[in-house]
Write a protein that holds these residues in place. Structure first.
Motif, PDB file in Angstrom:
ATOM      1  N   ALA A  89       5.055   5.810  -8.391  1.00 47.23           N
ATOM      2  CA  ALA A  89       4.170   6.733  -7.682  1.00 47.23           C
ATOM      3  C   ALA A  89       4.338   8.150  -8.234  1.00 47.23           C
ATOM      4  CB  ALA A  89       4.483   6.721  -6.194  1.00 47.23           C
ATOM      5  N   PRO A  90       3.270   8.776  -8.744  1.00 50.76           N
ATOM      6  CA  PRO A  90       3.360  10.174  -9.194  1.00 50.76           C
ATOM      7  C   PRO A  90       3.679  11.079  -8.009  1.00 50.76           C
ATOM      8  CG  PRO A  90       1.340   9.126  -9.983  1.00 50.76           C
ATOM      9  CD  PRO A  90       1.936   8.213  -8.962  1.00 50.76           C
ATOM     10  N   GLN A  91       4.607  11.999  -8.183  1.00 54.34           N
ATOM     11  CA  GLN A  91       5.069  12.836  -7.080  1.00 54.34           C
ATOM     12  C   GLN A  91       3.945  13.686  -6.501  1.00 54.34           C
ATOM     13  OE1 GLN A  91       8.075  12.572  -5.666  1.00 54.34           O
ATOM     14  NE2 GLN A  91       7.255  13.928  -4.090  1.00 54.34           N
ATOM     15  N   GLU A  92       3.103  14.228  -7.358  1.00 57.89           N
ATOM     16  CA  GLU A  92       2.018  15.085  -6.883  1.00 57.89           C
ATOM     17  C   GLU A  92       1.028  14.301  -6.021  1.00 57.89           C
ATOM     18  OE1 GLU A  92      -1.481  18.015  -8.717  1.00 57.89           O
ATOM     19  OE2 GLU A  92       0.023  17.106 -10.038  1.00 57.89           O
ATOM     20  N   LEU A  93       0.645  13.111  -6.485  1.00 54.76           N
ATOM     21  CA  LEU A  93      -0.282  12.274  -5.718  1.00 54.76           C
ATOM     22  C   LEU A  93       0.352  11.829  -4.411  1.00 54.76           C
ATOM     23  CD1 LEU A  93      -2.940  10.697  -5.470  1.00 54.76           C
ATOM     24  CD2 LEU A  93      -1.873   8.848  -6.810  1.00 54.76           C
ATOM     25  N   ALA A 142      -0.053   4.579  -6.260  1.00 59.32           N
ATOM     26  CA  ALA A 142       0.333   4.311  -7.655  1.00 59.32           C
ATOM     27  C   ALA A 142      -0.759   4.847  -8.564  1.00 59.32           C
ATOM     28  CB  ALA A 142       0.537   2.817  -7.901  1.00 59.32           C
ATOM     29  N   GLN A 143      -0.350   5.272  -9.745  1.00 52.96           N
ATOM     30  CA  GLN A 143      -1.289   5.689 -10.781  1.00 52.96           C
ATOM     31  C   GLN A 143      -1.221   4.654 -11.889  1.00 52.96           C
ATOM     32  OE1 GLN A 143      -2.972   8.948 -10.736  1.00 52.96           O
ATOM     33  NE2 GLN A 143      -4.248   8.084 -12.355  1.00 52.96           N
ATOM     34  N   VAL A 144      -2.309   3.905 -12.061  1.00 54.73           N
ATOM     35  CA  VAL A 144      -2.356   2.850 -13.079  1.00 54.73           C
ATOM     36  C   VAL A 144      -3.422   3.244 -14.092  1.00 54.73           C
ATOM     37  CG1 VAL A 144      -2.625   0.398 -13.525  1.00 54.73           C
ATOM     38  CG2 VAL A 144      -1.710   1.169 -11.336  1.00 54.73           C
ATOM     39  N   GLY A 145      -2.985   3.809 -15.211  1.00 55.48           N
ATOM     40  CA  GLY A 145      -3.947   4.326 -16.175  1.00 55.48           C
ATOM     41  C   GLY A 145      -4.745   5.438 -15.540  1.00 55.48           C
ATOM     42  N   ARG A 146      -6.056   5.347 -15.628  1.00 51.00           N
ATOM     43  CA  ARG A 146      -6.910   6.353 -15.005  1.00 51.00           C
ATOM     44  C   ARG A 146      -7.177   6.046 -13.536  1.00 51.00           C
ATOM     45  NH1 ARG A 146     -11.809   5.300 -18.849  1.00 51.00           N
ATOM     46  NH2 ARG A 146     -10.023   4.708 -20.114  1.00 51.00           N
ATOM     47  N   GLY A 147      -6.731   4.885 -13.065  1.00 51.63           N
ATOM     48  CA  GLY A 147      -7.018   4.466 -11.699  1.00 51.63           C
ATOM     49  C   GLY A 147      -5.953   4.916 -10.717  1.00 51.63           C
ATOM     50  N   GLU A 148      -6.407   5.411  -9.560  1.00 51.47           N
ATOM     51  CA  GLU A 148      -5.514   5.757  -8.458  1.00 51.47           C
ATOM     52  C   GLU A 148      -5.608   4.672  -7.398  1.00 51.47           C
ATOM     53  OE1 GLU A 148      -6.567   9.541  -6.909  1.00 51.47           O
ATOM     54  OE2 GLU A 148      -5.725  10.674  -8.588  1.00 51.47           O
ATOM     55  N   GLN A 149      -4.477   4.121  -7.006  1.00 54.22           N
ATOM     56  CA  GLN A 149      -4.437   3.116  -5.953  1.00 54.22           C
ATOM     57  C   GLN A 149      -3.743   3.717  -4.739  1.00 54.22           C
ATOM     58  OE1 GLN A 149      -2.684  -0.495  -7.442  1.00 54.22           O
ATOM     59  NE2 GLN A 149      -4.313  -0.851  -8.931  1.00 54.22           N
ATOM     60  N   ILE A 150      -4.472   3.782  -3.630  1.00 49.57           N
ATOM     61  CA  ILE A 150      -3.947   4.392  -2.409  1.00 49.57           C
ATOM     62  C   ILE A 150      -4.176   3.437  -1.251  1.00 49.57           C
ATOM     63  CG2 ILE A 150      -4.071   6.359  -0.834  1.00 49.57           C
ATOM     64  CD1 ILE A 150      -5.312   7.980  -3.133  1.00 49.57           C
ATOM     65  N   GLU A 151      -3.097   3.121  -0.536  1.00 54.71           N
ATOM     66  CA  GLU A 151      -3.198   2.318   0.681  1.00 54.71           C
ATOM     67  C   GLU A 151      -2.567   3.105   1.824  1.00 54.71           C
ATOM     68  OE1 GLU A 151      -1.671  -1.596   0.364  1.00 54.71           O
ATOM     69  OE2 GLU A 151      -2.981  -2.182  -1.296  1.00 54.71           O
ATOM     70  N   LEU A 152      -3.324   3.291   2.909  1.00 53.17           N
ATOM     71  CA  LEU A 152      -2.846   4.021   4.071  1.00 53.17           C
ATOM     72  C   LEU A 152      -2.952   3.133   5.303  1.00 53.17           C
ATOM     73  CD1 LEU A 152      -4.288   7.630   3.635  1.00 53.17           C
ATOM     74  CD2 LEU A 152      -1.889   7.003   3.893  1.00 53.17           C
ATOM     75  N   PHE A 153      -1.850   3.037   6.060  1.00 50.36           N
ATOM     76  CA  PHE A 153      -1.819   2.270   7.301  1.00 50.36           C
ATOM     77  C   PHE A 153      -1.439   3.233   8.428  1.00 50.36           C
ATOM     78  CE2 PHE A 153      -1.049  -0.632   3.878  1.00 50.36           C
ATOM     79  CZ  PHE A 153      -1.687  -1.813   4.241  1.00 50.36           C
ATOM     80  N   PHE A 154      -2.288   3.360   9.419  1.00 52.44           N
ATOM     81  CA  PHE A 154      -2.022   4.225  10.562  1.00 52.44           C
ATOM     82  C   PHE A 154      -1.685   3.364  11.776  1.00 52.44           C
ATOM     83  CE2 PHE A 154      -4.710   6.823   7.829  1.00 52.44           C
ATOM     84  CZ  PHE A 154      -4.018   8.031   7.828  1.00 52.44           C
ATOM     85  N   VAL A 155      -0.581   3.702  12.423  1.00 50.15           N
ATOM     86  CA  VAL A 155      -0.135   2.962  13.604  1.00 50.15           C
ATOM     87  C   VAL A 155      -0.702   3.650  14.840  1.00 50.15           C
ATOM     88  CG1 VAL A 155       1.845   2.073  14.869  1.00 50.15           C
ATOM     89  CG2 VAL A 155       1.969   2.329  12.367  1.00 50.15           C
ATOM     90  N   VAL A 156      -1.598   2.959  15.536  1.00 54.06           N
ATOM     91  CA  VAL A 156      -2.293   3.494  16.709  1.00 54.06           C
ATOM     92  C   VAL A 156      -1.584   3.010  17.978  1.00 54.06           C
ATOM     93  CG1 VAL A 156      -4.539   3.639  17.869  1.00 54.06           C
ATOM     94  CG2 VAL A 156      -4.423   3.395  15.370  1.00 54.06           C
TER      95      VAL A 156
END
Length: 318
Positions: A231-235, A260-274
């Motif tokens: 995981a890039p620190q800035e992202l 995660a930064q995979v090549g030019r692609g940014e992969q972001i998964e966010l889970f919010f606990v309600v």
């Protein structure tokens, strides 16, 4: 036919620049091998072999760039290719970059060993006239191509083109080094320093190989980080800042983020606990909240893979 060639070599697109680079590399590599054999110069032959490896890797870069472009085109999402590779092709980019850099390092290491062997065996006599001629031609051509690729990438912003530009800069630097060395060898002929002549070709080759081995290390390290999903620190910091703000404003219990930064692609998964006792909301309201979070994360891009989920069970977020 005339209108096809400009589109095929369009300098405003990633694929067009890479095709132009492949054509230029093929011409220079063929010239290098021919001049190297004629001049008996292992340095010039290495330049040609280096160029041929670059052609293969640039072609692979072009193929991956085309696959990524097709996979992110909404008009082709239902194609057979996208159905079989539904997660996209971003993962191929760091693999190609890593293999390319590793091959360059391996070729340079092999040539370095041969150069050291030649140095310890009395050097190598070469025909300086043809060697100087090719050195001048290659310096001018490679310098022009490096400037062209760098200028094109300011507008395109491609890692593949950036690596290609770095390879052209390396090639031009190599040409400048051995052009100066060959000119120096011609100047010392018939002087007390004439004994240096046989050592010029393997000596400069050894120095060039050391430079070539070091130059791709940054690219290989970056590619390895992409392959390992580091995981890039800035992202990561940006995503966490947005998620904490959403949790505070909407009264959620917690969140979990995976980036995660995979090549030019940014992969972001966010889970919010309600909260389990949170008032029910319509699906349209949850969708509006997802759109809000997506806007906070940054401008939507075909190279961003974004997943946002809401759950009352923390296990779903871990």
């Amino acid at each position: 036919m005339a209108s096809v060639a400009p589109r095929f070599f369009d300098p405003h697109t990633e694929q067009g620049v890479l095709r132009l680079s492949i054509a230029g590399t093929l011409v220079m590599a063929a010239m290098a091998v021919g001049f190297g054999l004629y001049a008996n110069s292992s340095l010039i032959i290495f330049d040609g072999i280096y160029g041929l490896i670059d052609v293969v890797m640039t072609w692979l870069s072009l193929l991956v760039a085309r696959l990524i472009a097709q996979s992110t085109n909404t008009d082709t999402l239902q194609s057979r290719l996208n159905q079989r590779f539904s997660m996209g092709f971003w993962h191929l980019e760091p693999i190609v970059l890593g293999v390319s850099g590793t091959l360059m390092i391996g070729a340079a290491l092999y040539a370095f060993v041969n150069a050291v062997d030649a140095l310890t065996s009395g050097g190598r006599l070469i025909a300086l006239g043809p060697a100087i001629t090719f050195g001048l031609i290659s310096l001018l051509a490679e310098g022009a191509l490096a400037a062209f690729v760098l200028r094109a990438n300011r507008r395109i912003g491609s890692d593949f083109i950036a690596l290609d530009a770095k390879n052209w800069i390396i090639a031009a630097s190599m040409s400048a080094c051995y052009l100066l060395a060959f000119v120096g060898g011609a100047l010392v002929r018939g002087t007390p320093l004439d004994w240096i002549g046989p050592y010029i070709d393997p000596g400069i080759l050894a120095v060039v190989c050391l430079f070539v081995m070091v130059a791709p290390l940054g690219t290989v390290r970056q590619a390895l980080a992409g392959i390992l999903l580091v995981a890039p620190q800035e992202l990561r910091s940006h995503v966490d800042t947005v998620a904490r703000d959403v949790v505070a404003r909407h009264g959620f219990l917690d969140y979990r983020s995976y980036v995660a930064q995979v090549g030019r692609g940014e992969q972001i998964e966010l889970f919010f606990v309600v909260r389990a006792d949170d008032p029910p909301r319509a699906l349209a309201e949850w969708d509006r909240l997802r759109d809000e979070i997506g806007d906070l994360l940054g401008e939507e891009s075909p190279d961003r893979w974004l997943t946002i989920m809401f759950t009352t069970d923390l296990e779903w977020a871990v």
